[in-house]
Motif scaffolding. Structure first.
Motif, PDB file in Angstrom:
ATOM      1  N   PHE A  28       0.817  -1.212   0.000  1.00 46.95           N
ATOM      2  CA  PHE A  28       0.000   0.000   0.000  1.00 46.95           C
ATOM      3  C   PHE A  28       0.851   1.262   0.000  1.00 46.95           C
ATOM      4  O   PHE A  28       0.412   2.314  -0.475  1.00 46.95           O
ATOM      5  CB  PHE A  28      -0.933   0.007   1.215  1.00 46.95           C
ATOM      6  CG  PHE A  28      -2.081  -0.947   1.098  1.00 46.95           C
ATOM      7  CD1 PHE A  28      -3.194  -0.616   0.344  1.00 46.95           C
ATOM      8  CD2 PHE A  28      -2.044  -2.176   1.724  1.00 46.95           C
ATOM      9  CE1 PHE A  28      -4.265  -1.487   0.221  1.00 46.95           C
ATOM     10  CE2 PHE A  28      -3.106  -3.058   1.610  1.00 46.95           C
ATOM     11  CZ  PHE A  28      -4.217  -2.722   0.852  1.00 46.95           C
ATOM     12  N   LEU A  40       1.319   3.303  -3.108  1.00 48.19           N
ATOM     13  CA  LEU A  40       0.223   4.139  -3.611  1.00 48.19           C
ATOM     14  C   LEU A  40       0.294   5.572  -3.103  1.00 48.19           C
ATOM     15  O   LEU A  40      -0.394   6.442  -3.633  1.00 48.19           O
ATOM     16  CB  LEU A  40      -1.138   3.537  -3.198  1.00 48.19           C
ATOM     17  CG  LEU A  40      -1.504   2.178  -3.769  1.00 48.19           C
ATOM     18  CD1 LEU A  40      -2.884   1.778  -3.282  1.00 48.19           C
ATOM     19  CD2 LEU A  40      -1.460   2.197  -5.286  1.00 48.19           C
ATOM     20  N   TRP A  41       1.097   5.799  -2.077  1.00 49.08           N
ATOM     21  CA  TRP A  41       1.108   7.127  -1.458  1.00 49.08           C
ATOM     22  C   TRP A  41       1.402   8.258  -2.451  1.00 49.08           C
ATOM     23  O   TRP A  41       0.735   9.301  -2.414  1.00 49.08           O
ATOM     24  CB  TRP A  41       2.101   7.150  -0.303  1.00 49.08           C
ATOM     25  CG  TRP A  41       2.058   8.429   0.472  1.00 49.08           C
ATOM     26  CD1 TRP A  41       2.996   9.415   0.508  1.00 49.08           C
ATOM     27  CD2 TRP A  41       0.991   8.883   1.311  1.00 49.08           C
ATOM     28  NE1 TRP A  41       2.600  10.448   1.314  1.00 49.08           N
ATOM     29  CE2 TRP A  41       1.367  10.144   1.828  1.00 49.08           C
ATOM     30  CE3 TRP A  41      -0.239   8.333   1.681  1.00 49.08           C
ATOM     31  CZ2 TRP A  41       0.544  10.874   2.677  1.00 49.08           C
ATOM     32  CZ3 TRP A  41      -1.053   9.060   2.539  1.00 49.08           C
ATOM     33  CH2 TRP A  41      -0.658  10.313   3.023  1.00 49.08           C
ATOM     34  N   MET A  63      -1.788   9.408  -4.212  1.00 48.82           N
ATOM     35  CA  MET A  63      -2.960   9.837  -3.452  1.00 48.82           C
ATOM     36  C   MET A  63      -3.576  11.131  -3.976  1.00 48.82           C
ATOM     37  O   MET A  63      -4.812  11.268  -4.002  1.00 48.82           O
ATOM     38  CB  MET A  63      -2.609   9.972  -1.972  1.00 48.82           C
ATOM     39  CG  MET A  63      -2.485   8.634  -1.248  1.00 48.82           C
ATOM     40  SD  MET A  63      -3.957   7.580  -1.423  1.00 48.82           S
ATOM     41  CE  MET A  63      -5.178   8.553  -0.549  1.00 48.82           C
ATOM     42  N   LEU A  94      -5.922  10.137  -6.671  1.00 48.48           N
ATOM     43  CA  LEU A  94      -7.115   9.476  -6.140  1.00 48.48           C
ATOM     44  C   LEU A  94      -8.067  10.481  -5.506  1.00 48.48           C
ATOM     45  O   LEU A  94      -9.282  10.428  -5.713  1.00 48.48           O
ATOM     46  CB  LEU A  94      -6.723   8.418  -5.108  1.00 48.48           C
ATOM     47  CG  LEU A  94      -6.470   6.998  -5.605  1.00 48.48           C
ATOM     48  CD1 LEU A  94      -6.038   6.107  -4.448  1.00 48.48           C
ATOM     49  CD2 LEU A  94      -7.706   6.414  -6.283  1.00 48.48           C
ATOM     50  N   ALA A  99      -8.431   5.431 -10.332  1.00 52.40           N
ATOM     51  CA  ALA A  99      -7.976   4.124  -9.850  1.00 52.40           C
ATOM     52  C   ALA A  99      -7.450   3.272 -10.998  1.00 52.40           C
ATOM     53  O   ALA A  99      -6.398   2.617 -10.873  1.00 52.40           O
ATOM     54  CB  ALA A  99      -9.120   3.415  -9.126  1.00 52.40           C
ATOM     55  N   GLU A 113      -4.385  -3.447  -4.198  1.00 47.87           N
ATOM     56  CA  GLU A 113      -4.252  -2.274  -3.352  1.00 47.87           C
ATOM     57  C   GLU A 113      -5.063  -1.089  -3.888  1.00 47.87           C
ATOM     58  O   GLU A 113      -5.770  -0.412  -3.132  1.00 47.87           O
ATOM     59  CB  GLU A 113      -2.776  -1.868  -3.244  1.00 47.87           C
ATOM     60  CG  GLU A 113      -1.914  -2.851  -2.465  1.00 47.87           C
ATOM     61  CD  GLU A 113      -1.331  -3.942  -3.331  1.00 47.87           C
ATOM     62  OE1 GLU A 113      -0.349  -4.558  -2.933  1.00 47.87           O
ATOM     63  OE2 GLU A 113      -1.887  -4.189  -4.432  1.00 47.87           O
ATOM     64  N   VAL A 169      -8.441   0.390  -1.960  1.00 47.08           N
ATOM     65  CA  VAL A 169      -8.533   1.770  -1.484  1.00 47.08           C
ATOM     66  C   VAL A 169      -9.719   2.491  -2.121  1.00 47.08           C
ATOM     67  O   VAL A 169     -10.466   3.205  -1.437  1.00 47.08           O
ATOM     68  CB  VAL A 169      -7.222   2.531  -1.775  1.00 47.08           C
ATOM     69  CG1 VAL A 169      -7.380   4.019  -1.478  1.00 47.08           C
ATOM     70  CG2 VAL A 169      -6.076   1.956  -0.947  1.00 47.08           C
ATOM     71  N   SER A 170      -9.918   2.300  -3.424  1.00 45.09           N
ATOM     72  CA  SER A 170     -11.048   2.966  -4.084  1.00 45.09           C
ATOM     73  C   SER A 170     -12.375   2.436  -3.560  1.00 45.09           C
ATOM     74  O   SER A 170     -13.350   3.193  -3.437  1.00 45.09           O
ATOM     75  CB  SER A 170     -10.961   2.800  -5.603  1.00 45.09           C
ATOM     76  OG  SER A 170     -10.990   1.431  -5.972  1.00 45.09           O
ATOM     77  N   LEU A 188     -12.895   1.434  -0.459  1.00 48.59           N
ATOM     78  CA  LEU A 188     -13.078   2.115   0.826  1.00 48.59           C
ATOM     79  C   LEU A 188     -13.550   3.558   0.634  1.00 48.59           C
ATOM     80  O   LEU A 188     -14.391   4.051   1.395  1.00 48.59           O
ATOM     81  CB  LEU A 188     -11.773   2.092   1.623  1.00 48.59           C
ATOM     82  CG  LEU A 188     -11.313   0.736   2.150  1.00 48.59           C
ATOM     83  CD1 LEU A 188     -10.010   0.896   2.934  1.00 48.59           C
ATOM     84  CD2 LEU A 188     -12.380   0.100   3.038  1.00 48.59           C
ATOM     85  N   LEU A 189     -13.024   4.221  -0.386  1.00 50.25           N
ATOM     86  CA  LEU A 189     -13.430   5.603  -0.642  1.00 50.25           C
ATOM     87  C   LEU A 189     -14.897   5.674  -1.068  1.00 50.25           C
ATOM     88  O   LEU A 189     -15.641   6.561  -0.625  1.00 50.25           O
ATOM     89  CB  LEU A 189     -12.530   6.229  -1.717  1.00 50.25           C
ATOM     90  CG  LEU A 189     -11.078   6.505  -1.288  1.00 50.25           C
ATOM     91  CD1 LEU A 189     -10.255   6.980  -2.475  1.00 50.25           C
ATOM     92  CD2 LEU A 189     -11.040   7.550  -0.172  1.00 50.25           C
TER      93      LEU A 189
END
Length: 221
Positions: free
Chosen positions: A7, A10-11, A14, A17, A177, A189, A193-194, A196-197
């Motif tokens: 993960f 991916l920072w 961000m 995203l 994404a 990953e 994350v998408s 969760l968003l």
């Protein structure tokens, strides 16, 4: 063979995203306000005395409710230019969401109006209120209170369906994404994350709409 989650990679992405998330929020906000307004207008037409307008609106509702959202979107993006109507991806996405939510919300609101006792119409007529004032001041508020939870759910469905507009290169959350996944190959990953968003956005949107309902329609839950 074990897969190592990464993960942290991916920072750096961000901002992309979050930009996609903000684009989804903007699109959803405009579509929700406009779609509910269209729904109220449509419910008024469907509950009115003009048979021609009722039939025309009924055809619109049936077309939208019986065709996929992605087909409606593609028709606006790829079909309308053949008639000389050229739109940006954002304009096409917004129009598609507006006409989709407008059709569904008009039927949801109409169901609430149909459940209103006819005595309320008659009482308003005795008081000398016009049909328009009766609809907006007497009939609509309790009708909205009855169907508001269903209307909120439909708004959220349309928000989640907005992911389809990535197919026409509108740079919302799903588009971002997919772009990040193509660069990093971190499919799990990125889409985790998408997901969760989208989940967070759905929960926040539901609470905000329910709060608005309690404020404006007194007791919508």
């Amino acid at each position: 063979m074990t897969y190592q989650l990464n993960f942290a990679a991916l920072w750096p992405y961000m901002p992309e995203l979050l930009a996609g998330l903000w684009a989804t929020i903007e699109l959803t906000a405009m579509a929700t306000v406009g779609g509910i307004a269209i729904g109220i207008a449509g419910a008024a037409i469907r509950s009115g005395k003009n048979a021609t307008l009722r039939r025309i609106w009924g055809v619109y509702v049936e077309i939208i409710r019986n065709t996929p959202f992605v087909v409606q979107l593609f028709f606006i993006v790829f079909g309308l230019p053949s008639l000389g109507v050229k739109l940006t991806a954002g304009e096409a996405a917004l129009i598609a969401m507006l006409i989709n939510l407008g059709a569904y919300s008009s039927e949801i609101i109409r169901s609430g109006i149909q459940a209103t006792p006819k005595g309320q119409w008659e009482a308003a007529r005795v008081l000398g209120l016009s049909r328009a004032r009766t609809f907006f001041q007497v009939i609509l508020p309790p009708s909205m209170q009855r169907i508001y939870p269903a209307l909120v759910s439909q708004c959220i469905i349309v928000m989640l369906g907005s992911s389809v507009v990535s197919q026409v290169s509108y740079q919302e959350l799903t588009f971002a994404a997919s772009l990040i996944q193509s660069r990093t190959f971190l499919s799990f990953e990125v889409y985790f994350v998408s997901t969760l968003l989208y989940l967070m956005l759905s929960m926040v949107m539901r609470q905000l709409l329910l709060l608005a309902g309690r404020r404006y329609f007194g007791g919508a839950r």
